[in-house]
Design an enzyme around this catalytic site. Structure first.
Site, PDB file in Angstrom:
ATOM      1  N   ASP A  98       0.833  -1.208   0.000  1.00 25.48           N
ATOM      2  CA  ASP A  98       0.000   0.000   0.000  1.00 25.48           C
ATOM      3  C   ASP A  98       0.871   1.264   0.000  1.00 25.48           C
ATOM      4  OD1 ASP A  98      -2.367   1.446   0.051  1.00 25.48           O
ATOM      5  OD2 ASP A  98      -3.237   0.242   1.659  1.00 25.48           O
TER       6      ASP A  98
ATOM      7  N   ASP B 197     -10.742   2.011  -3.332  1.00 25.39           N
ATOM      8  CA  ASP B 197     -11.274   1.647  -2.018  1.00 25.39           C
ATOM      9  C   ASP B 197     -12.793   1.592  -2.042  1.00 25.39           C
ATOM     10  OD1 ASP B 197      -8.880   1.272  -0.792  1.00 25.39           O
ATOM     11  OD2 ASP B 197      -8.874   3.155   0.324  1.00 25.39           O
TER      12      ASP B 197
END
Ligand code: GLA
Length: 741
Positions: free
Chosen positions: A482, A552
């Site tokens: 990430d 997301d």
């Protein structure tokens, strides 16, 4: 690559523009270089001044066609010199050049004029070529690398800039490539977005002036993606009409770079369209000491005569065959379970084991523990940088959980965010100088974190070191990598002031080198590129990562639109799509599990829901659909994608079809998002099948409204088609067609 020598005495420029008159050029033998691949041809030549001039890019020409030699275009007026009018393959800023240059240099003595002329070309077989250019007086050399893929016709271009002067020079702009389209009317297609809203396809006419698409953020960015497609507008009856999904000419490209980047799409004063792309020149400079060189990223580009759909199919094929880590044959992605939306930071051994058991029961292949397992990570305020297993949450380390996951028949994956640090961490307390910063200036936090300066060798080595240790000590099959913020205060005060902006190159190069070293040391490791969703998706990172996290936002309807945009540039193989909970956390929308599953099954499927809240019926539905997905996954992620009905522009319907490369199977999905006045789904005419073969229909979910044969020819499915029984809100159907022996 084929080279053709043309004997040139007199040349008219009428072929290019409606100029009145001809120019007489000196008798010369000027070479034309030609690259052929797939259904396209690319050609350039050397004009009488010695400039490398674009000659042709489009549909494939006949093998014996002679491409006329290059001739510089004349002055249009005293304001537009021949130099600026002539489309160059890689133009230096100098000599009265006004359109976007590829390269801009300041020399030690203050000279800022750079005019690049052809020196020589070195073929590397029939599919590649290197061309050496040099400034007309200074010792600055540029090697242009060209290659073309025989199957798709996709070109790879990059430049290597070398300083053979005795003193350093400063590069202020360095593109990977420039592309020129002949004068005409065109439409630009490009992808923009924001966090939780990535992958919007924008379409707008190209008019005079320049359109800039870029990231100044240090990484690829959610806000724009380094991909473009330019479609030619038809001037035929009723025109101009832009090329559509399956018809018309489209030129497209994608930059393989995960740092700041810029595309300038410019319609020149003579109506050519030039695309210049590479490192973003904003806040950029690169000091090239005597003897140094700089390699640009690769800029890929291709041509399709089958509209935007054809362009995306070429890109998908190219990515699978040439870009991804296991190309030419990357395995379909395992169906994953990810804990993030279920537990967020509240991970612990017992909780993860319980989720793992439930995930295994529905046929998941890989269990991934997300954020929260390391350092003092209770929320997003602390812990980034401290990559030891949190002893309260996992008193015996990760081993018991990993063994449990293996015993359930799954492999194990783990979330990391290696390039970041929370100020509340042991790492930052020990090395406050390791972050990007300007000394004495504020350090702006985002999500309570700062960016480690990966351009520094010690930081780079630390990151590689802890990851190597983590992978050596634990049986980890997969990292979700990430990157949850963009840069601020991008200073690098350990190097001299005039070298600090190298950070824009060195950071990303070091990131790539870490990926590459880790993959060498741990050949079985697979990696996902995530950056708060789709903030770091590009063909640079995809050379090192097996998949990406597009957003997301996992709302299944929003995802249909995002997946539509995403797949214009990237293959469904890399497009991870989780099924999460309903109502959705982002917009409160309620949808059935079947609708959510079918939305995600168009890419590489994952489950991200809180399985502790599922009913028996939910488990049964998911198990049945995961099993159906496993059977058709290779077709979905490797086949030819046709967008039958687009979800864009608030369409109440959408549908995709994917056909396996050998045309033996097709998988079709259909969705309604909300119908009005009782109107149902449009008739679906399939595409890409073999008209003469028979195909048998098997439902994955749903049915047709009208009687439909179980077996019919490809011609029947493509011409007659079928009518899905879909009406109302958030309904979905899917079926497969299998070729009969
Ligand atoms: C980012 C990712 C999410 C999740 C969180 C964890 O937002 O995109 O999927 O991993 O970080 O903090």
């Amino acid at each position: 690559m084929r080279m053709q020598k043309s004997q040139v005495h007199i040349s008219c420029l009428l072929a290019w523009f409606l100029f009145t008159g001809c120019v007489v050029t000196r008798a010369a033998e000027t070479p034309v270089y030609r690259l052929d691949g797939g259904r396209s041809t690319y050609a350039f030549g050397v004009n009488e001044r010695g400039e490398l001039q674009t000659l042709y890019w489009g549909g494939r020409l006949g093998p014996n066609d002679q491409i006329p030699a290059a001739h510089s275009l004349p002055e249009w007026a005293s304001f537009d010199s021949s130099h600026t009018n002539t489309p160059q393959e890689y133009a230096g800023w100098g000599g009265g050049y006004f359109t976007e240059p590829a390269l801009k240099v300041t020399f030690a003595d203050g000279n800022r004029d750079l005019v690049l002329h052809f020196v020589k070309a070195t073929p590397g077989g029939s599919q590649s070529l290197e061309v050496l250019l040099k400034d007309v007086s200074r010792e600055v050399y540029v090697t242009l690398h060209y290659s073309i893929d025989a199957e798709t016709g996709i070109l790879s271009r990059s430049a290597s800039i070398e300083n053979r002067e005795k003193q350093a020079i400063l590069l202020e702009q360095a593109a990977a490539a420039q592309w020129t389209l002949f004068p005409g009317r065109y439409t630009l297609n490009y992808l923009t977005g924001r966090w939780a809203g990535e992958w919007t396809l924008n379409q707008e006419p190209i008019n005079g002036g320049a359109r800039v698409i870029e990231s100044r953020r240090g990484s690829t960015g959610h806000q724009a993606n380094p991909w473009f497609a330019i479609s030619r507008d038809s001037q035929k009856a009723g025109g101009p009409i832009t090329a559509d999904e399956e018809d018309g000419e489209v030129w497209f490209g994608a930059l393989a770079w995960s740092g700041s980047w810029r595309f300038t799409i410019e319609q020149t004063q003579l109506d050519e369209v030039r695309v210049t792309g590479g490192f973003n020149p904003f806040d950029f400079s690169y000091k090239l000491n005597a003897g140094d060189h700089l390699e640009t990223p690769v800029f890929y580009a291709g041509f399709s005569d089958h509209g935007l759909g054809g362009a995306s199919r070429l890109l998908h094929r190219f990515e699978l065959a040439h870009v991804l880590p296991h190309s030419p044959d990357p395995k379909p992605r395992p169906v994953i379970y990810n804990s993030w939306e279920a537990t967020e930071f509240r991970v612990d051994e017992a909780g993860q084991m319980a989720l793992a058991e439930k995930a295994a029961s529905i046929g998941v292949d890989r269990f991934v523990m997300d954020d929260g397992w390391f350092g003092q990570r209770k929320d997003d305020h602390a812990g980034l940088g401290d990559w030891y297993v949190n002893p309260q949450k996992f008193p015996h380390g990760l081993k018991p959980l990993i063994e449990k996951v293996h015993s359930l028949g799954m492999d194990f994956g783990l979330w990391v965010e290696p390039e970041m640090v929370n100020p509340d961490s042991d790492l930052y307390r020990k090395h406050p100088d390791w972050v990007l910063n300007f000394p004495g200036r504020p350090r702006s936090e985002q999500r309570n974190q700062l960016v480690l300066n990966l351009a520094r060798a010690d930081v780079r080595d630390y990151v590689e070191g802890f990851l190597d240790k983590l992978l050596t000590e634990n049986d980890i099959a997969f990292l979700k990598w990430d990157y949850n913020r963009n840069w601020s205060e991008p200073g690098w005060d350990q190097v001299p002031a005039d070298e600090q902006r190298r950070v824009y190159v060195q950071f990303t190069r070091n990131l790539y080198s870490i990926f590459s070293e880790l993959r060498k040391k741990h050949p079985k490791i697979e990696i996902e590129s995530c950056s708060g969703g789709g903030g770091r998706v590009d063909l640079g990172i995809l050379q090192f990562t097996d998949e990406v996290w597009p957003s997301d936002n996992t709302d299944p309807l929003d995802r249909l639109v995002m997946q539509d945009g995403f797949t214009y540039a990237y293959t469904p193989q890399v497009m991870m799509a989780w099924v999460t909970d309903s109502p959705h956390w982002l917009n409160g929308r309620s949808t059935s599990l079947t609708y959510r599953m079918l939305s995600s099954m168009q890419g590489s499927l994952g489950i991200g829901a809180n399985l502790n809240h599922w009913t028996e019926e939910d488990f049964a539905t998911a198990k049945r659909l995961i099993s159906a997905y496993h059977e058709v996954q290779p077709t979905i992620v490797r086949g030819s994608l046709y967008r039958l009905v687009s979800p864009r522009n608030n369409s109440p319907f959408s549908s995709t079809e994917t056909v396996s490369r050998d045309q033996s199977q097709a998988v079709v999905f259909g969705f309604v998002h909300g119908t009005q006045e009782g109107r149902g789904f449009p008739f679906l005419q399939l595409q890409g099948l073999n008209a003469d073969s028979n195909y048998k229909l098997t439902w994955i979910e749903g049915k047709t409204l009208l009687p439909t044969p179980e077996v019919a020819s490809g011609a029947w499915w493509m011409n007659h088609g079928l009518l899905l029984d879909l009406r109302g809100d958030f309904k979905a159907a899917a079926f497969r067609l299998d070729r009969q022996p």
